[in-house]
Design a protein around this motif. Sequence first.
Motif, PDB file in Angstrom:
ATOM      1  N   GLY A  26      30.925  39.979  29.546  1.00 46.24           N
ATOM      2  CA  GLY A  26      29.349  40.108  29.154  1.00 46.24           C
ATOM      3  C   GLY A  26      28.656  39.512  29.858  1.00 46.24           C
ATOM      4  N   CYS A  27      28.863  38.595  30.942  1.00 42.06           N
ATOM      5  CA  CYS A  27      27.854  38.276  32.108  1.00 42.06           C
ATOM      6  C   CYS A  27      27.650  39.189  33.358  1.00 42.06           C
ATOM      7  CB  CYS A  27      28.649  36.755  32.788  1.00 42.06           C
ATOM      8  SG  CYS A  27      28.791  35.459  31.774  1.00 42.06           S
ATOM      9  N   LEU A  28      28.369  40.408  33.067  1.00 40.12           N
ATOM     10  CA  LEU A  28      28.219  41.109  34.024  1.00 40.12           C
ATOM     11  C   LEU A  28      27.030  42.170  33.863  1.00 40.12           C
ATOM     12  CD1 LEU A  28      31.867  42.589  34.708  1.00 40.12           C
ATOM     13  CD2 LEU A  28      30.510  41.122  36.480  1.00 40.12           C
ATOM     14  N   ALA A  29      26.220  42.597  34.604  1.00 36.73           N
ATOM     15  CA  ALA A  29      25.163  43.480  34.753  1.00 36.73           C
ATOM     16  C   ALA A  29      26.083  45.069  34.535  1.00 36.73           C
ATOM     17  CB  ALA A  29      24.202  43.671  35.738  1.00 36.73           C
ATOM     18  N   PRO A  30      25.196  45.948  34.208  1.00 38.47           N
ATOM     19  CA  PRO A  30      25.748  47.348  34.212  1.00 38.47           C
ATOM     20  C   PRO A  30      26.365  47.567  35.651  1.00 38.47           C
ATOM     21  CG  PRO A  30      23.784  47.320  32.963  1.00 38.47           C
ATOM     22  CD  PRO A  30      23.783  45.928  33.426  1.00 38.47           C
ATOM     23  N   LYS A  31      27.371  48.205  35.804  1.00 37.72           N
ATOM     24  CA  LYS A  31      28.165  48.728  36.892  1.00 37.72           C
ATOM     25  C   LYS A  31      28.800  47.408  37.592  1.00 37.72           C
ATOM     26  CE  LYS A  31      25.839  52.912  38.057  1.00 37.72           C
ATOM     27  NZ  LYS A  31      25.457  53.603  39.099  1.00 37.72           N
ATOM     28  N   GLY A  32      28.940  46.090  36.591  1.00 40.24           N
ATOM     29  CA  GLY A  32      29.457  45.214  37.315  1.00 40.24           C
ATOM     30  C   GLY A  32      31.049  44.916  37.390  1.00 40.24           C
ATOM     31  N   LYS A  33      31.428  44.145  38.084  1.00 42.57           N
ATOM     32  CA  LYS A  33      32.890  44.038  38.284  1.00 42.57           C
ATOM     33  C   LYS A  33      33.379  42.931  38.182  1.00 42.57           C
ATOM     34  CE  LYS A  33      32.605  47.951  41.776  1.00 42.57           C
ATOM     35  NZ  LYS A  33      32.763  48.431  43.227  1.00 42.57           N
ATOM     36  N   LEU A  34      34.765  42.691  37.517  1.00 46.53           N
ATOM     37  CA  LEU A  34      35.427  41.447  37.277  1.00 46.53           C
ATOM     38  C   LEU A  34      36.652  41.569  38.252  1.00 46.53           C
ATOM     39  CD1 LEU A  34      36.016  38.755  36.086  1.00 46.53           C
ATOM     40  CD2 LEU A  34      36.952  39.838  34.227  1.00 46.53           C
ATOM     41  N   HIS A  35      36.853  40.868  39.142  1.00 42.46           N
ATOM     42  CA  HIS A  35      37.903  40.952  40.100  1.00 42.46           C
ATOM     43  C   HIS A  35      38.739  39.592  39.903  1.00 42.46           C
ATOM     44  CE1 HIS A  35      39.523  42.914  43.811  1.00 42.46           C
ATOM     45  NE2 HIS A  35      40.339  42.026  43.726  1.00 42.46           N
ATOM     46  N   THR A  36      40.104  39.696  39.509  1.00 40.59           N
ATOM     47  CA  THR A  36      40.614  38.613  39.407  1.00 40.59           C
ATOM     48  C   THR A  36      41.941  38.216  40.531  1.00 40.59           C
ATOM     49  OG1 THR A  36      42.316  37.286  38.049  1.00 40.59           O
ATOM     50  CG2 THR A  36      42.574  39.797  38.034  1.00 40.59           C
ATOM     51  N   VAL A  37      42.115  37.337  41.111  1.00 41.80           N
ATOM     52  CA  VAL A  37      42.976  36.947  42.220  1.00 41.80           C
ATOM     53  C   VAL A  37      43.956  35.966  41.652  1.00 41.80           C
ATOM     54  CG1 VAL A  37      41.719  37.770  43.888  1.00 41.80           C
ATOM     55  CG2 VAL A  37      41.339  35.555  43.390  1.00 41.80           C
ATOM     56  N   GLY A  38      43.489  35.144  40.718  1.00 36.90           N
ATOM     57  CA  GLY A  38      44.614  34.162  40.044  1.00 36.90           C
ATOM     58  C   GLY A  38      45.558  35.056  39.119  1.00 36.90           C
ATOM     59  N   ILE A  39      46.856  34.451  39.227  1.00 34.93           N
ATOM     60  CA  ILE A  39      47.989  35.017  38.711  1.00 34.93           C
ATOM     61  C   ILE A  39      48.156  34.526  37.236  1.00 34.93           C
ATOM     62  CG2 ILE A  39      50.365  35.692  38.643  1.00 34.93           C
ATOM     63  CD1 ILE A  39      50.183  35.269  41.809  1.00 34.93           C
ATOM     64  N   VAL A  40      47.485  35.016  36.366  1.00 33.28           N
ATOM     65  CA  VAL A  40      47.360  34.701  34.758  1.00 33.28           C
ATOM     66  C   VAL A  40      48.769  35.347  34.105  1.00 33.28           C
ATOM     67  CG1 VAL A  40      46.226  34.764  32.967  1.00 33.28           C
ATOM     68  CG2 VAL A  40      44.870  34.959  34.778  1.00 33.28           C
ATOM     69  N   PRO A  41      49.232  34.412  33.595  1.00 38.35           N
ATOM     70  CA  PRO A  41      50.696  34.764  33.153  1.00 38.35           C
ATOM     71  C   PRO A  41      50.855  35.751  31.973  1.00 38.35           C
ATOM     72  CG  PRO A  41      50.291  32.427  32.468  1.00 38.35           C
ATOM     73  CD  PRO A  41      49.353  32.921  33.413  1.00 38.35           C
ATOM     74  N   GLU A  42      49.628  35.680  31.259  1.00 39.85           N
ATOM     75  CA  GLU A  42      49.402  36.534  29.944  1.00 39.85           C
ATOM     76  C   GLU A  42      48.684  37.903  30.248  1.00 39.85           C
ATOM     77  OE1 GLU A  42      48.013  34.183  26.970  1.00 39.85           O
ATOM     78  OE2 GLU A  42      49.703  32.601  27.187  1.00 39.85           O
ATOM     79  N   PRO A  43      49.011  38.901  29.410  1.00 47.07           N
ATOM     80  CA  PRO A  43      48.058  39.899  29.545  1.00 47.07           C
ATOM     81  C   PRO A  43      46.558  39.830  29.339  1.00 47.07           C
ATOM     82  CG  PRO A  43      49.898  40.795  28.588  1.00 47.07           C
ATOM     83  CD  PRO A  43      49.998  39.195  28.555  1.00 47.07           C
ATOM     84  N   MET A  44      45.713  40.212  30.040  1.00 52.83           N
ATOM     85  CA  MET A  44      44.261  40.124  29.810  1.00 52.83           C
ATOM     86  C   MET A  44      43.823  41.031  28.731  1.00 52.83           C
ATOM     87  SD  MET A  44      42.959  40.147  34.014  1.00 52.83           S
ATOM     88  CE  MET A  44      41.146  39.515  33.412  1.00 52.83           C
ATOM     89  N   THR A  45      43.007  40.468  27.727  1.00 50.22           N
ATOM     90  CA  THR A  45      42.595  41.305  26.717  1.00 50.22           C
ATOM     91  C   THR A  45      41.024  41.508  26.938  1.00 50.22           C
ATOM     92  OG1 THR A  45      44.099  40.387  24.992  1.00 50.22           O
ATOM     93  CG2 THR A  45      41.923  41.484  24.204  1.00 50.22           C
ATOM     94  N   VAL A  46      40.655  42.691  27.145  1.00 47.66           N
ATOM     95  CA  VAL A  46      39.279  43.338  27.580  1.00 47.66           C
ATOM     96  C   VAL A  46      38.647  44.036  26.673  1.00 47.66           C
ATOM     97  CG1 VAL A  46      39.522  42.671  30.021  1.00 47.66           C
ATOM     98  CG2 VAL A  46      40.184  45.169  29.526  1.00 47.66           C
ATOM     99  N   PRO A  47      37.460  44.077  26.190  1.00 44.29           N
ATOM    100  CA  PRO A  47      36.840  45.055  25.300  1.00 44.29           C
ATOM    101  C   PRO A  47      36.467  46.588  25.974  1.00 44.29           C
ATOM    102  CG  PRO A  47      35.320  43.341  26.160  1.00 44.29           C
ATOM    103  CD  PRO A  47      36.659  43.063  26.621  1.00 44.29           C
ATOM    104  N   VAL A  48      37.483  47.443  25.798  1.00 42.37           N
ATOM    105  CA  VAL A  48      37.099  48.775  26.389  1.00 42.37           C
ATOM    106  C   VAL A  48      35.757  49.141  26.099  1.00 42.37           C
ATOM    107  CG1 VAL A  48      37.868  51.056  26.351  1.00 42.37           C
ATOM    108  CG2 VAL A  48      39.486  49.112  26.334  1.00 42.37           C
ATOM    109  N   PHE A  49      35.228  48.804  24.954  1.00 41.86           N
ATOM    110  CA  PHE A  49      33.764  49.773  24.445  1.00 41.86           C
ATOM    111  C   PHE A  49      32.857  49.026  25.453  1.00 41.86           C
ATOM    112  CE2 PHE A  49      29.883  49.936  22.324  1.00 41.86           C
ATOM    113  CZ  PHE A  49      29.829  51.279  21.935  1.00 41.86           C
ATOM    114  N   ASP A  50      32.772  47.734  25.621  1.00 40.74           N
ATOM    115  CA  ASP A  50      31.940  47.191  26.623  1.00 40.74           C
ATOM    116  C   ASP A  50      31.918  47.745  27.908  1.00 40.74           C
ATOM    117  OD1 ASP A  50      30.808  45.707  24.252  1.00 40.74           O
ATOM    118  OD2 ASP A  50      31.769  43.940  24.738  1.00 40.74           O
TER     119      ASP A  50
END
Length: 336
Positions: A248-272
């Motif tokens: 939600g902090c991303l502007a339109p066309k924004g990108k969230l890039h992860t380099v930390g190895i999170v052990p659990e699957p990421m849950t992301v809202p596809v509609f957003d």
Amino acid sequence: MTKVTGYAATAPHERLEKFEYELPEIGPEQVDIRVAYCGLCHSDLSMINNDWGFSQYPLVAGHEIVGEVIRTGSLVKGVKAGDKVGLSWFSGSCMHCPHCLEGNQQLCATAEQVVVGRHGGFADIVRGHWSWIIPLPEKMDMAKAGPLLCAGLTVFNPLLIEGVKPTDRVGVIGIGGLGHLALQFLKHWGCEVIAFSSNPAKYEEILQMGATRVIDSRNADELKTMQGQLDFILSTVNVPLDWQVFLGCLAPKGKLHTVGIVPEPMTVPVFDMIAGQKSVAGSPGGGPAVIRKMLDFCVRHNIYPVVEEFPMEQVNEAIRHLEQGKARYRIVLKNN
């Protein structure tokens, strides 16, 4: 045969013990490095403790290696005995697959990893293929260079991959060993940098390292002020977060890039993601060309990690210091 003395884990969660072993006769394209410094990375802890399920024991960890070339094979190119060099997570790749030929050797399916199925830099000598042995820039501080080869590379490569621009507003989640370098890179990249941190004791340092503002990542009201504001967010944490908030902090066309190895699957809202044309991605480190580019950038702008130095023989004390969350911000082990 080359005799090596290192410090090895013999089982998960065990103290490292002095360990002597031999390397076979050097291959024609291989290089031996006398290790001067080796960074202690959280990934080393994961390998020592078999968190990822593929550690082999005895295990000599360590993959942020800086030292001097002492021996080369007959077909080695680009380095020679006496050169000051670095070696990162990878120690070899096939050099003929499409990824290697495109300069993305870190994506090679048969790439050799320094601490996977072989011994790494918590030792006096380490070996690698010449293509991954990186000459250090002349003015580089060897005592602080090790963490750049992993932590630095890990947060530098996404700026190239995602095409981050100097005009972008960028967020960094987690200001630790990775994040504190990301702040410095982004500051000198020209970006406006917003740091997300849950540790108020770090706020003053965070601002000094390049952030223009610090947001308490546990404060819902502060997080709301960033909704729709950021072009790019780099996440360095290895714990699950409320990813919907950060998307939600991303502007339109924004990108969230992860380099930390999170052990659990990421849950992301596809509609957003669809509505805002946003994306989520991740990356490992980078190939040799990117490492060289990063090191040159570091020398140009005097970018180094904040380090705490331990003698190599105190590796267990250094590990305990890291496990207790006391490291500020990277630990480097020094060989006498």
